[in-house]
Design a protein around this motif. Structure first.
Motif, PDB file in Angstrom:
ATOM      1  N   HIS A 265       1.212   5.789   3.719  1.00  0.00           N
ATOM      2  CA  HIS A 265       1.180   4.921   4.894  1.00  0.00           C
ATOM      3  C   HIS A 265      -0.023   3.987   4.877  1.00  0.00           C
ATOM      4  O   HIS A 265       0.048   2.870   5.400  1.00  0.00           O
ATOM      5  N   MET A 266      -1.107   4.425   4.251  1.00  0.00           N
ATOM      6  CA  MET A 266      -2.244   3.529   4.088  1.00  0.00           C
ATOM      7  C   MET A 266      -1.887   2.405   3.104  1.00  0.00           C
ATOM      8  O   MET A 266      -2.268   1.253   3.297  1.00  0.00           O
ATOM      9  N   ARG A 267      -1.134   2.726   2.064  1.00  0.00           N
ATOM     10  CA  ARG A 267      -0.700   1.673   1.133  1.00  0.00           C
ATOM     11  C   ARG A 267       0.304   0.735   1.799  1.00  0.00           C
ATOM     12  O   ARG A 267       0.299  -0.472   1.542  1.00  0.00           O
ATOM     13  N   THR A 283     -12.607  -3.855   2.760  1.00  0.00           N
ATOM     14  CA  THR A 283     -12.026  -2.854   3.656  1.00  0.00           C
ATOM     15  C   THR A 283     -12.151  -1.460   3.059  1.00  0.00           C
ATOM     16  O   THR A 283     -11.837  -1.240   1.891  1.00  0.00           O
ATOM     17  N   GLU A 284     -12.617  -0.520   3.863  1.00  0.00           N
ATOM     18  CA  GLU A 284     -12.713   0.874   3.435  1.00  0.00           C
ATOM     19  C   GLU A 284     -11.608   1.693   4.100  1.00  0.00           C
ATOM     20  O   GLU A 284     -11.294   1.489   5.278  1.00  0.00           O
ATOM     21  N   ILE A 285     -11.058   2.636   3.342  1.00  0.00           N
ATOM     22  CA  ILE A 285     -10.070   3.557   3.870  1.00  0.00           C
ATOM     23  C   ILE A 285     -10.728   4.923   3.994  1.00  0.00           C
ATOM     24  O   ILE A 285     -11.267   5.455   3.018  1.00  0.00           O
ATOM     25  N   LEU A 286     -10.717   5.471   5.191  1.00  0.00           N
ATOM     26  CA  LEU A 286     -11.346   6.758   5.460  1.00  0.00           C
ATOM     27  C   LEU A 286     -10.263   7.827   5.601  1.00  0.00           C
ATOM     28  O   LEU A 286      -9.392   7.725   6.467  1.00  0.00           O
ATOM     29  N   ARG A 287     -10.290   8.830   4.720  1.00  0.00           N
ATOM     30  CA  ARG A 287      -9.323   9.938   4.807  1.00  0.00           C
ATOM     31  C   ARG A 287      -9.778  10.901   5.893  1.00  0.00           C
ATOM     32  O   ARG A 287     -10.870  11.464   5.815  1.00  0.00           O
ATOM     33  N   ALA A 298      -8.702   0.628  -4.451  1.00  0.00           N
ATOM     34  CA  ALA A 298      -8.437   1.919  -5.070  1.00  0.00           C
ATOM     35  C   ALA A 298      -7.185   2.560  -4.484  1.00  0.00           C
ATOM     36  O   ALA A 298      -6.366   3.131  -5.206  1.00  0.00           O
ATOM     37  N   VAL A 299      -7.008   2.447  -3.166  1.00  0.00           N
ATOM     38  CA  VAL A 299      -5.842   3.052  -2.511  1.00  0.00           C
ATOM     39  C   VAL A 299      -4.559   2.321  -2.890  1.00  0.00           C
ATOM     40  O   VAL A 299      -3.537   2.937  -3.204  1.00  0.00           O
ATOM     41  N   ILE A 300      -4.602   1.004  -2.900  1.00  0.00           N
ATOM     42  CA  ILE A 300      -3.406   0.232  -3.193  1.00  0.00           C
ATOM     43  C   ILE A 300      -2.999   0.365  -4.657  1.00  0.00           C
ATOM     44  O   ILE A 300      -1.840   0.137  -5.015  1.00  0.00           O
ATOM     45  N   SER A 301      -3.937   0.765  -5.497  1.00  0.00           N
ATOM     46  CA  SER A 301      -3.666   0.886  -6.935  1.00  0.00           C
ATOM     47  C   SER A 301      -3.274   2.304  -7.351  1.00  0.00           C
ATOM     48  O   SER A 301      -2.980   2.536  -8.530  1.00  0.00           O
ATOM     49  N   PRO A 307      -6.667   8.039  -4.353  1.00  0.00           N
ATOM     50  CA  PRO A 307      -7.390   7.687  -5.598  1.00  0.00           C
ATOM     51  C   PRO A 307      -7.991   8.886  -6.321  1.00  0.00           C
ATOM     52  O   PRO A 307      -8.166   8.840  -7.542  1.00  0.00           O
ATOM     53  N   ASP A 308      -8.302   9.975  -5.591  1.00  0.00           N
ATOM     54  CA  ASP A 308      -8.892  11.146  -6.254  1.00  0.00           C
ATOM     55  C   ASP A 308      -7.835  12.162  -6.678  1.00  0.00           C
ATOM     56  O   ASP A 308      -8.164  13.285  -7.066  1.00  0.00           O
ATOM     57  N   GLY A 309      -6.563  11.777  -6.594  1.00  0.00           N
ATOM     58  CA  GLY A 309      -5.484  12.644  -7.053  1.00  0.00           C
ATOM     59  C   GLY A 309      -4.881  13.538  -5.997  1.00  0.00           C
ATOM     60  O   GLY A 309      -3.840  14.162  -6.234  1.00  0.00           O
ATOM     61  N   LYS A 310      -5.481  13.631  -4.829  1.00  0.00           N
ATOM     62  CA  LYS A 310      -4.929  14.457  -3.746  1.00  0.00           C
ATOM     63  C   LYS A 310      -3.729  13.756  -3.104  1.00  0.00           C
ATOM     64  O   LYS A 310      -3.558  12.553  -3.219  1.00  0.00           O
ATOM     65  N   THR A 311      -2.894  14.526  -2.397  1.00  0.00           N
ATOM     66  CA  THR A 311      -1.697  13.959  -1.802  1.00  0.00           C
ATOM     67  C   THR A 311      -1.553  14.265  -0.313  1.00  0.00           C
ATOM     68  O   THR A 311      -0.609  13.832   0.318  1.00  0.00           O
TER      69      THR A 311
END
Length: 313
Positions: A265-267, A283-287, A298-301, A307-311
């Motif tokens: 949803h962030m993407r 823009t920063e994305i905060l989990r 990093a998130v869009i890619s 980006p760290d492999g978590k889902t």
């Protein structure tokens, strides 16, 4: 390549087929997003996530078709008047590219229908929403609360009322209705006037509906106001809280108890912001689960995961 396409063309084939006389490619930012998605579809290592790339490609193509040379209506919220927004066409492109755009859309739809095992466009929309949408998990709780407070409206179901919170992008800057000036102005959340409670973190609620429209804000005077209020209780493509400085989105957090937004949803949000021409380079994305920060790039890619492999959330 000869139309109709039998498969997604390579970037080189696509650029050739969608070229237009006297129309510089770099002047059409939506087309450049389409180019990048075509390229991503064929990139090594993307194969497991080609479906997600096709989803964003389909959205970008629909956006181009709908917005090419379309002059915005600039409707104000119900009962109010304002005409201080730019009325220039939303996509500065060339209609000479239309045939190739429709050809690419058709093959993208075909591949998505085959992957989802559906036959109609309506069934495809439902399947894509089920895969990429964020369900409103608070629907039953809202309905229960409303049944006990029949005189209070939980949801903004009228489009005219929702326009009070709709972000409108002009030259990449997010504008929104501003009661203080009785008109539209670059949106800014730094005064905490619409932050929930007394958090004071300069962020406000946002929801992106299935059509890609982004609603942002919070009514602190309402007896009941949740993320779901912004879109009439329906499921969404993105939700959370964001910080906006003079119309530029500086931070987004996937924080919503109703929608439980994750990396997908962030993407969804970031892909849509690209189509709107917004600058997300800072823009920063905060989990929300662990307060870890990522760049928007990093998130869009990182299709299929954080980006760290978590889902998770």
């Amino acid at each position: 390549m000869t139309f109709p396409y039998m498969t997604i063309p390579t970037l080189k084939e696509w650029e050739t087929d969608s070229s237009a006389w006297f129309a510089l490619r770099k002047s059409d930012k939506v087309l450049l997003t389409i180019d990048s998605l075509v390229n991503a579809y064929h990139s090594p290592g993307v194969a497991p996530y080609q479906h997600e790339t096709l989803f964003y490609l389909r959205s970008a193509l629909h956006f181009w078709i709908k917005k090419i040379n379309a002059v915005p209506a600039n409707q104000a919220p119900s009962g109010l008047n304002a005409n201080n927004l730019s009325a220039t066409p939303k996509v500065s492109g060339s209609e000479d590219r239309t045939r190739s755009i429709y050809a690419l859309l058709e093959v993208a739809n075909t591949e998505l229908r085959n992957a989802a095992n559906v036959k109609s466009d309506g069934a495809l929309r439902d399947a894509l929403m089920e895969t990429y949408g964020a369900e409103n998990h608070g629907r039953e709780a809202d309905a229960d609360w409303l049944s006990k407070h029949a005189d209070v409206s939980v949801y903004l179901t009228d489009d005219g009322l929702r326009r009070m919170y709709k972000l409108r992008f002009r030259q990449g800057v997010a504008w929104r209705w501003n009661q203080g000036v009785n008109g539209y102005a670059p949106f800014d959340s730094l005064n905490n006037a619409e932050s929930e409670g007394l958090v004071g973190d300069q962020k406000v609620h946002f929801v992106m509906d299935p059509r890609g429209r982004i609603y942002c804000g919070f009514n602190r005077d309402a007896v009941w106001f949740k993320h779901s209020s912004l879109v009439g209780g329906i499921d969404a493509l993105a939700a959370g809280r964001m910080k906006v400085i003079a119309g530029v989105i500086s931070e987004v957090e996937n924080d919503s108890g109703h929608y439980h937004p994750n990396h997908i949803h962030m993407r969804n949000l970031l892909q849509r912001l690209q189509l709107y021409g917004a600058d997300t380079s800072r823009t920063e994305i905060l989990r929300n689960s662990d307060k870890k920060r990522f760049t928007a790039l990093a998130v869009i890619s990182s299709a299929g995961k954080w980006p760290d492999g978590k889902t998770g959330h």
